[in-house]
Design a protein around this motif. Sequence first.
Motif, PDB file in Angstrom:
ATOM      1  N   THR A   1       5.788  93.358  51.424  1.00 16.72           N
ATOM      2  CA  THR A   1       5.447  94.639  50.807  1.00 16.72           C
ATOM      3  C   THR A   1       4.861  95.577  51.864  1.00 16.72           C
ATOM      4  OG1 THR A   1       4.927  93.453  48.778  1.00 16.72           O
ATOM      5  CG2 THR A   1       4.088  95.708  48.957  1.00 16.72           C
ATOM      6  N   GLU A   2       4.032  95.020  52.717  1.00 11.75           N
ATOM      7  CA  GLU A   2       3.352  95.841  53.722  1.00 11.75           C
ATOM      8  C   GLU A   2       4.335  96.538  54.657  1.00 11.75           C
ATOM      9  OE1 GLU A   2       2.530  92.867  52.763  1.00 11.75           O
ATOM     10  OE2 GLU A   2       0.357  92.619  52.629  1.00 11.75           O
ATOM     11  N   THR A   3       5.407  95.845  55.036  1.00 14.48           N
ATOM     12  CA  THR A   3       6.300  96.423  56.051  1.00 14.48           C
ATOM     13  C   THR A   3       7.373  97.318  55.433  1.00 14.48           C
ATOM     14  OG1 THR A   3       7.850  94.561  56.077  1.00 14.48           O
ATOM     15  CG2 THR A   3       5.945  94.429  57.562  1.00 14.48           C
TER      16      THR A   3
ATOM     17  N   GLY B   1      12.296  87.453  50.174  1.00 19.19           N
ATOM     18  CA  GLY B   1      11.258  87.368  49.150  1.00 19.19           C
ATOM     19  C   GLY B   1      10.563  86.029  49.168  1.00 19.19           C
ATOM     20  N   GLU B   2      11.224  85.028  49.698  1.00 19.16           N
ATOM     21  CA  GLU B   2      10.659  83.687  49.786  1.00 19.16           C
ATOM     22  C   GLU B   2      11.538  82.928  50.775  1.00 19.16           C
ATOM     23  OE1 GLU B   2      11.593  81.180  46.425  1.00 19.16           O
ATOM     24  OE2 GLU B   2      13.313  82.423  45.937  1.00 19.16           O
ATOM     25  N   ARG B   3      11.131  81.736  51.119  1.00 17.50           N
ATOM     26  CA  ARG B   3      11.907  80.944  52.052  1.00 17.50           C
ATOM     27  C   ARG B   3      13.273  80.609  51.435  1.00 17.50           C
ATOM     28  NH1 ARG B   3      12.561  75.557  52.884  1.00 17.50           N
ATOM     29  NH2 ARG B   3      13.359  75.168  54.960  1.00 17.50           N
TER      30      ARG B   3
ATOM     31  N   TRP C   1       8.689  95.855  42.460  1.00 17.76           N
ATOM     32  CA  TRP C   1       8.431  95.158  43.732  1.00 17.76           C
ATOM     33  C   TRP C   1       8.904  96.024  44.886  1.00 17.76           C
ATOM     34  CZ3 TRP C   1       5.318  91.703  42.101  1.00 17.76           C
ATOM     35  CH2 TRP C   1       5.563  90.953  40.950  1.00 17.76           C
ATOM     36  N   VAL C   2       8.521  95.612  46.100  1.00 12.92           N
ATOM     37  CA  VAL C   2       8.889  96.423  47.257  1.00 12.92           C
ATOM     38  C   VAL C   2      10.411  96.460  47.452  1.00 12.92           C
ATOM     39  CG1 VAL C   2       8.687  94.579  48.977  1.00 12.92           C
ATOM     40  CG2 VAL C   2       8.282  96.950  49.642  1.00 12.92           C
ATOM     41  N   VAL C   3      11.083  95.366  47.129  1.00  5.71           N
ATOM     42  CA  VAL C   3      12.545  95.366  47.268  1.00  5.71           C
ATOM     43  C   VAL C   3      13.143  96.463  46.387  1.00  5.71           C
ATOM     44  CG1 VAL C   3      14.662  94.018  46.932  1.00  5.71           C
ATOM     45  CG2 VAL C   3      12.604  92.901  47.792  1.00  5.71           C
TER      46      VAL C   3
HETATM   47  P1  AMP Z   1       6.284  90.337  49.229  1.00  5.17           P
HETATM   48  O1  AMP Z   1       5.203  91.174  49.791  1.00  5.17           O
HETATM   49  O2  AMP Z   1       6.203  90.142  47.766  1.00  5.17           O
HETATM   50  O3  AMP Z   1       7.635  90.806  49.685  1.00  5.17           O
HETATM   51  O4  AMP Z   1       6.088  88.893  49.836  1.00  5.17           O
HETATM   52  C1  AMP Z   1       6.066  88.720  51.215  1.00  5.17           C
HETATM   53  C2  AMP Z   1       5.929  87.275  51.563  1.00  5.17           C
HETATM   54  O5  AMP Z   1       7.035  86.531  51.022  1.00  5.17           O
HETATM   55  C3  AMP Z   1       6.001  87.026  53.044  1.00  5.17           C
HETATM   56  O6  AMP Z   1       4.770  87.229  53.688  1.00  5.17           O
HETATM   57  C4  AMP Z   1       6.465  85.587  53.094  1.00  5.17           C
HETATM   58  O7  AMP Z   1       5.402  84.705  52.855  1.00  5.17           O
HETATM   59  C5  AMP Z   1       7.430  85.527  51.942  1.00  5.17           C
HETATM   60  N1  AMP Z   1       8.797  85.803  52.399  1.00  5.17           N
HETATM   61  C6  AMP Z   1       9.498  86.932  52.232  1.00  5.17           C
HETATM   62  N2  AMP Z   1      10.738  86.817  52.764  1.00  5.17           N
HETATM   63  C7  AMP Z   1      10.813  85.578  53.291  1.00  5.17           C
HETATM   64  C8  AMP Z   1      11.827  84.839  53.999  1.00  5.17           C
HETATM   65  N3  AMP Z   1      13.031  85.363  54.230  1.00  5.17           N
HETATM   66  N4  AMP Z   1      11.535  83.579  54.400  1.00  5.17           N
HETATM   67  C9  AMP Z   1      10.329  83.033  54.158  1.00  5.17           C
HETATM   68  N5  AMP Z   1       9.347  83.670  53.490  1.00  5.17           N
HETATM   69  C10 AMP Z   1       9.574  84.926  53.058  1.00  5.17           C
END
Ligand code: AMP
Length: 630
Positions: free
Chosen positions: A391-393, A365-367, A284-286
């Motif tokens: 992932t994009e950023t 990664g999520e809310r 994953w991006v992390v």
């Molecule tokens: P990923 O590309 O797998 O890192 O997923 C990115 C998506 O995860 C974002 O566009 C959000 O929908 C969600 N996400 C990541 N971090 C957060 C956060 N701190 N709070 C809420 N949603 C998040």
Amino acid sequence: MQYKDVYAAWKADPEAFWMRAAEEIDWDTEPSKALFADNAPLYEWFSDGFVNTCWNAVDRHVEAGHGARTAIIHDSPVTGTIHRITYAELKARVASLAGALREKGVEKGDRVIIYMPMVPEALEAMLACARLGAIHSVVFGGFAAHELAVRIDDAKPKAIIAASCGIEPGRVVHYKPLLDAAIEQAQHKPDFCVIFQREEEVAKLTEGRDFDWHAFQYGVAPADCVPVEGNHPAYILYTSGTTGQPKGVVRATGGHLVALNWSMKHIYDVEAGDTFWAASDVGWVVGHSYICYAPLIAGCTTIVFEGKPVGTPDAGTFWRVIQDHKVKSFFTAPTAFRAIKRDDPEGRLVKDYDLSSLKALFLAGERADPDTIKWAEAKLGVPVIDHWWQTETGWAIAANPLGIEKLPVKIGSPSVAMPGYDVQVLDEGGHPVKPGTLGAIAVKLPLPPGTLPTLWNAEARFRKSYLEHFPGYYETGDAGYIDEDGYLYIMARTDDVINVAGHRLSTGAMEEVLASHEDVAECAVIGVADDLKGQLPLGFLCLNKGCNRPHEEIVKECVKLVRDQIGPVAAFKLACVVDRLPKTRSGKILRGTMVKIADGAPFKTPATIDDPAILDEIAVALKELGYPKA
Ligand code: AMP
Ligand code: COA
């Protein structure tokens, strides 16, 4: 310095801000400027500089006399081993691997797919590619052969580096048969594969195609770092979009180095010599940004943790790792804390460990739900920082920048925009809305260094997915609002992406798989709320006319199909057969309304619905699956 001053300084003169940040990186040729805007709205950073990522992540620390410092700790409760690698050892190992790859023809610009579990060799493979200027693409181990094949055909790798196996609690993941099946399925064939044989399972190599990780390095001259242009792609990382074809996010070298290095000091508040731990996966991006690159670029010790938050062996594992390796800054997904809280609600195991080294917990990664944040704060006694990115950023869009200033925490918000990001909430017409008003979250172009310049081999898709809807902005795909103090609130996705245990998945991709079942005429997949994983996918299946096979059988086959085609990580286990799907009169499936019914949330029957009675049928089917949860 206060956050608002740093942000204002960036806004006043972004060019000077990023050129200053770039001084912390070792360039072979310094860039003449930061932003290259000739091709707007496509932007590049540091394009005319020359630089090598591996030099900055490894060699320069050895040159500076820190060769004896630990670079990587592999802590693997699933194999019962802990192994440390110093910066000097890492340099030797990576140079040797790069030398062997070069000997077999891998050069700057060639793609190399890496399919490995959480072992240090995964980082070494990434760094060896970076050393040569080869472009890696790491594929997460929880994906099935088909997903790997799709990535092979898109990236067209010269080589694939894989491990013989991964270890999930209670089962060995047989990587080699998955790799063989993927190569068989793919149109493109790699020239060769390198297999890292693990003790837990030694794989049979394919004569002439596969080489043993150690044997193929024997007697080969180590490779030096190859300087590449600042805009040279460092890697491609595929992520879920709205269809079964994943998006190949490109990361350019120069901006990646500058932004990640800046983030370590200013967001995570760590310095060379500190131990930084991101409990995620290299797939994953992390894992790319904060297990591999950023901690090493900053000269920290990074931890490669091969285990789970619970069950390896218990809910105290995270605390043991923090204690044993003196972790200063810890980063994971909220779902991991929900798993721990479920097993050890009182947090009794926390008391068994000395966590005095820990200064902050970062969640992304999520809310991050308020209960989880409050529990973590109470049990760990350190700031719990929610931060938001994609992932994009590649690094945080919004965070609480501990290394600049700890801003007041507002639970439910990942705090404020980081320098580089002019974040705005827009209405459907693309106009900024008032504070507190919900809308689409967008970032004014250009995005900062370290973010994606384009999608691999898919510039038109890049423009269409991110730039066209709101001209002049990058569309994040998230919806939310900004309050009067500039704090962001991320509420939902605006597309079909769902987030399952911090893993980003496409419901569209699952629908494509379900639709391929011979008895399925039509289907829809939605994400329903789940206490542990945040969301779970749930499928509705409409069967072909005349199909009178038992529904349970078809559901079982569909669950297996998604597991076989996408992989276990999809966690697709819930499905039901319905006669019809609710649609608008123009034929659009009303997924949002079905989500509300499943979550027990209030909803209005859409005025455009074709036949409102179908919603009752959906409610009955969901009830049988136990939704909404009490
Ligand atoms: P990923 O590309 O797998 O890192 O997923 C990115 C998506 O995860 C974002 O566009 C959000 O929908 C969600 N996400 C990541 N971090 C957060 C956060 N701190 N709070 C809420 N949603 C998040
Ligand atoms: N290789 C192969 N299979 C994998 C895998 C990998 N690297 N990672 C997960 N899987 C499998 C799991 O074994 C599981 O299989 P199963 O259906 O046979 O049980 C399936 O994929 C679903 O995995 P997951 O959704 O992770 O559920 P889980 O029940 O195994 O674990 C948590 C739940 C919360 C403990 C786990 O998701 C977790 O630790 N999450 C942390 C979040 C994280 O790291 N996110 C990354 C982004 S920051």
